[in-house]
Design a protein around this motif. Structure first.
Motif, PDB file in Angstrom:
ATOM      1  N   ALA A   1     -42.456  35.035 -37.299  1.00 38.14           N
ATOM      2  CA  ALA A   1     -41.434  34.204 -37.939  1.00 38.14           C
ATOM      3  C   ALA A   1     -40.712  33.374 -36.886  1.00 38.14           C
ATOM      4  N   PRO A   2     -40.341  32.135 -37.213  1.00 39.08           N
ATOM      5  CA  PRO A   2     -39.504  31.359 -36.301  1.00 39.08           C
ATOM      6  C   PRO A   2     -38.254  32.156 -35.935  1.00 39.08           C
ATOM      7  N   PRO A   3     -37.698  31.920 -34.751  1.00 37.45           N
ATOM      8  CA  PRO A   3     -36.704  32.837 -34.186  1.00 37.45           C
ATOM      9  C   PRO A   3     -35.308  32.850 -34.787  1.00 37.45           C
ATOM     10  N   VAL A   4     -34.893  31.808 -35.497  1.00 33.67           N
ATOM     11  CA  VAL A   4     -33.495  31.727 -35.923  1.00 33.67           C
ATOM     12  C   VAL A   4     -33.387  32.017 -37.422  1.00 33.67           C
ATOM     13  N   ALA A   5     -32.565  33.021 -37.741  1.00 34.14           N
ATOM     14  CA  ALA A   5     -32.360  33.418 -39.137  1.00 34.14           C
ATOM     15  C   ALA A   5     -31.445  32.430 -39.840  1.00 34.14           C
ATOM     16  N   SER A   6     -31.474  32.474 -41.161  1.00 38.40           N
ATOM     17  CA  SER A   6     -30.650  31.640 -42.018  1.00 38.40           C
ATOM     18  C   SER A   6     -29.822  32.544 -42.924  1.00 38.40           C
ATOM     19  N   LYS A   7     -28.829  31.974 -43.570  1.00 37.87           N
ATOM     20  CA  LYS A   7     -28.088  32.706 -44.604  1.00 37.87           C
ATOM     21  C   LYS A   7     -29.007  32.995 -45.788  1.00 37.87           C
ATOM     22  N   GLN A   8     -30.040  32.164 -45.948  1.00 33.82           N
ATOM     23  CA  GLN A   8     -31.032  32.374 -47.005  1.00 33.82           C
ATOM     24  C   GLN A   8     -32.152  33.223 -46.410  1.00 33.82           C
ATOM     25  N   ALA A   9     -32.437  34.357 -47.013  1.00 35.65           N
ATOM     26  CA  ALA A   9     -33.357  35.342 -46.444  1.00 35.65           C
ATOM     27  C   ALA A   9     -34.742  34.787 -46.137  1.00 35.65           C
ATOM     28  N   HIS A  10     -35.234  33.868 -46.931  1.00 30.65           N
ATOM     29  CA  HIS A  10     -36.604  33.385 -46.751  1.00 30.65           C
ATOM     30  C   HIS A  10     -36.707  32.189 -45.800  1.00 30.65           C
ATOM     31  N   VAL A  11     -35.591  31.588 -45.403  1.00 28.72           N
ATOM     32  CA  VAL A  11     -35.597  30.418 -44.521  1.00 28.72           C
ATOM     33  C   VAL A  11     -35.465  30.876 -43.071  1.00 28.72           C
ATOM     34  N   ARG A  12     -36.244  30.245 -42.192  1.00 24.85           N
ATOM     35  CA  ARG A  12     -36.138  30.485 -40.747  1.00 24.85           C
ATOM     36  C   ARG A  12     -36.131  29.137 -40.047  1.00 24.85           C
ATOM     37  N   TYR A  13     -35.456  29.108 -38.897  1.00 24.81           N
ATOM     38  CA  TYR A  13     -35.297  27.871 -38.138  1.00 24.81           C
ATOM     39  C   TYR A  13     -35.900  27.985 -36.743  1.00 24.81           C
ATOM     40  N   PHE A  14     -36.217  26.823 -36.226  1.00 23.27           N
ATOM     41  CA  PHE A  14     -36.612  26.678 -34.825  1.00 23.27           C
ATOM     42  C   PHE A  14     -35.765  25.539 -34.282  1.00 23.27           C
ATOM     43  N   HIS A  15     -35.024  25.783 -33.213  1.00 26.49           N
ATOM     44  CA  HIS A  15     -34.143  24.773 -32.624  1.00 26.49           C
ATOM     45  C   HIS A  15     -34.768  24.216 -31.348  1.00 26.49           C
ATOM     46  N   ILE A  16     -34.703  22.894 -31.205  1.00 20.63           N
ATOM     47  CA  ILE A  16     -35.204  22.248 -29.995  1.00 20.63           C
ATOM     48  C   ILE A  16     -34.033  21.544 -29.324  1.00 20.63           C
ATOM     49  N   HIS A  17     -33.701  21.987 -28.123  1.00 20.34           N
ATOM     50  CA  HIS A  17     -32.589  21.432 -27.345  1.00 20.34           C
ATOM     51  C   HIS A  17     -33.118  20.411 -26.341  1.00 20.34           C
ATOM     52  N   GLU A  18     -32.236  19.560 -25.864  1.00 25.70           N
ATOM     53  CA  GLU A  18     -32.602  18.579 -24.842  1.00 25.70           C
ATOM     54  C   GLU A  18     -33.214  19.307 -23.647  1.00 25.70           C
ATOM     55  N   GLY A  19     -34.344  18.804 -23.169  1.00 26.51           N
ATOM     56  CA  GLY A  19     -35.017  19.381 -22.016  1.00 26.51           C
ATOM     57  C   GLY A  19     -35.975  20.510 -22.342  1.00 26.51           C
ATOM     58  N   ASP A  20     -35.977  21.000 -23.594  1.00 22.45           N
ATOM     59  CA  ASP A  20     -36.915  22.054 -23.980  1.00 22.45           C
ATOM     60  C   ASP A  20     -38.342  21.506 -23.970  1.00 22.45           C
ATOM     61  N   ALA A  21     -39.274  22.387 -23.684  1.00 25.32           N
ATOM     62  CA  ALA A  21     -40.698  22.071 -23.794  1.00 25.32           C
ATOM     63  C   ALA A  21     -41.282  23.058 -24.800  1.00 25.32           C
ATOM     64  N   PRO A  22     -41.123  22.763 -26.103  1.00 27.25           N
ATOM     65  CA  PRO A  22     -41.570  23.728 -27.108  1.00 27.25           C
ATOM     66  C   PRO A  22     -43.073  23.949 -27.064  1.00 27.25           C
ATOM     67  N   ASP A  23     -43.478  25.131 -27.468  1.00 30.82           N
ATOM     68  CA  ASP A  23     -44.883  25.507 -27.539  1.00 30.82           C
ATOM     69  C   ASP A  23     -45.502  24.774 -28.737  1.00 30.82           C
ATOM     70  N   GLU A  24     -46.204  23.690 -28.462  1.00 29.71           N
ATOM     71  CA  GLU A  24     -46.750  22.860 -29.546  1.00 29.71           C
ATOM     72  C   GLU A  24     -47.818  23.596 -30.350  1.00 29.71           C
ATOM     73  N   ALA A  25     -48.588  24.449 -29.690  1.00 29.69           N
ATOM     74  CA  ALA A  25     -49.598  25.220 -30.423  1.00 29.69           C
ATOM     75  C   ALA A  25     -48.914  26.144 -31.441  1.00 29.69           C
ATOM     76  N   ARG A  26     -47.780  26.735 -31.060  1.00 31.19           N
ATOM     77  CA  ARG A  26     -47.029  27.602 -31.973  1.00 31.19           C
ATOM     78  C   ARG A  26     -46.482  26.784 -33.144  1.00 31.19           C
ATOM     79  N   ILE A  27     -45.938  25.598 -32.849  1.00 29.63           N
ATOM     80  CA  ILE A  27     -45.402  24.743 -33.915  1.00 29.63           C
ATOM     81  C   ILE A  27     -46.512  24.366 -34.893  1.00 29.63           C
ATOM     82  N   ILE A  28     -47.659  23.957 -34.378  1.00 31.15           N
ATOM     83  CA  ILE A  28     -48.792  23.593 -35.240  1.00 31.15           C
ATOM     84  C   ILE A  28     -49.202  24.792 -36.101  1.00 31.15           C
ATOM     85  N   ASP A  29     -49.256  25.979 -35.501  1.00 33.89           N
ATOM     86  CA  ASP A  29     -49.619  27.177 -36.255  1.00 33.89           C
ATOM     87  C   ASP A  29     -48.608  27.436 -37.375  1.00 33.89           C
ATOM     88  N   TRP A  30     -47.307  27.354 -37.048  1.00 30.87           N
ATOM     89  CA  TRP A  30     -46.289  27.548 -38.082  1.00 30.87           C
ATOM     90  C   TRP A  30     -46.428  26.520 -39.203  1.00 30.87           C
TER      91      TRP A  30
END
Length: 144
Positions: free
Chosen positions: A103-132
């Motif tokens: 599951a994406p790392p950030v929880a929501s107030k809604q049980a089924h929703v999950r978030y992924f946050h990208i901050h300035e300078g981050d190098a997100p794992d693109e393979a993980r994003i594509i998989d999600w």
């Protein structure tokens, strides 16, 4: 209200709190590209890259802007992912993210929703994003 004045003078879209562009509701790629073009600073590059990754992962993806956020889906009127600008990051919302593995790392107030946050300078794992994105696109979309 300075943003509204700027927009009223024809200098670009209004940026709402956190720098989120105010873009008219619309369906298809055009309003999504308008949103991305209006994303401020470093966030624009993140928006462009996310849009590219999502389109590569799900070539027949449907796009829309609703509630000043780009939405992506497979079924008519149902969405699996949304993007939103906040002051310090770009939020990627997986509407059924709790069902993704992992599951994406950030929880929501809604049980089924999950978030992924990208901050300035981050190098997100693109393979993980594509998989999600691929996993999310196979789940029933949320009606919005």
């Amino acid at each position: 209200m300075a943003g509204k004045t700027k927009a009223a003078q024809g200098e670009g879209p209004v940026l709402l709190s956190g720098g989120n562009p105010q873009i008219a509701k619309g369906y298809g790629d055009e309003p999504v590209q308008a949103y991305i073009a209006a994303m401020p600073g470093w966030k624009r590059d993140i928006g462009q890259r996310l849009d590219t990754l999502i389109t590569q992962a799900v070539p027949d993806v449907r796009k829309a802007v609703k509630w000043n956020s780009p939405l992506y889906g497979v079924e008519e009127g149902r969405w699996f992912l949304g993007i939103h600008c906040l002051t310090k990051y770009v939020k990627v919302a997986f509407f059924r993210g709790a069902e993704l593995q992992p599951a994406p790392p950030v929880a929501s107030k809604q049980a089924h929703v999950r978030y992924f946050h990208i901050h300035e300078g981050d190098a997100p794992d693109e393979a993980r994003i594509i998989d999600w994105v691929r996993q999310a696109s196979r789940l029933p979309g949320e009606k919005m």
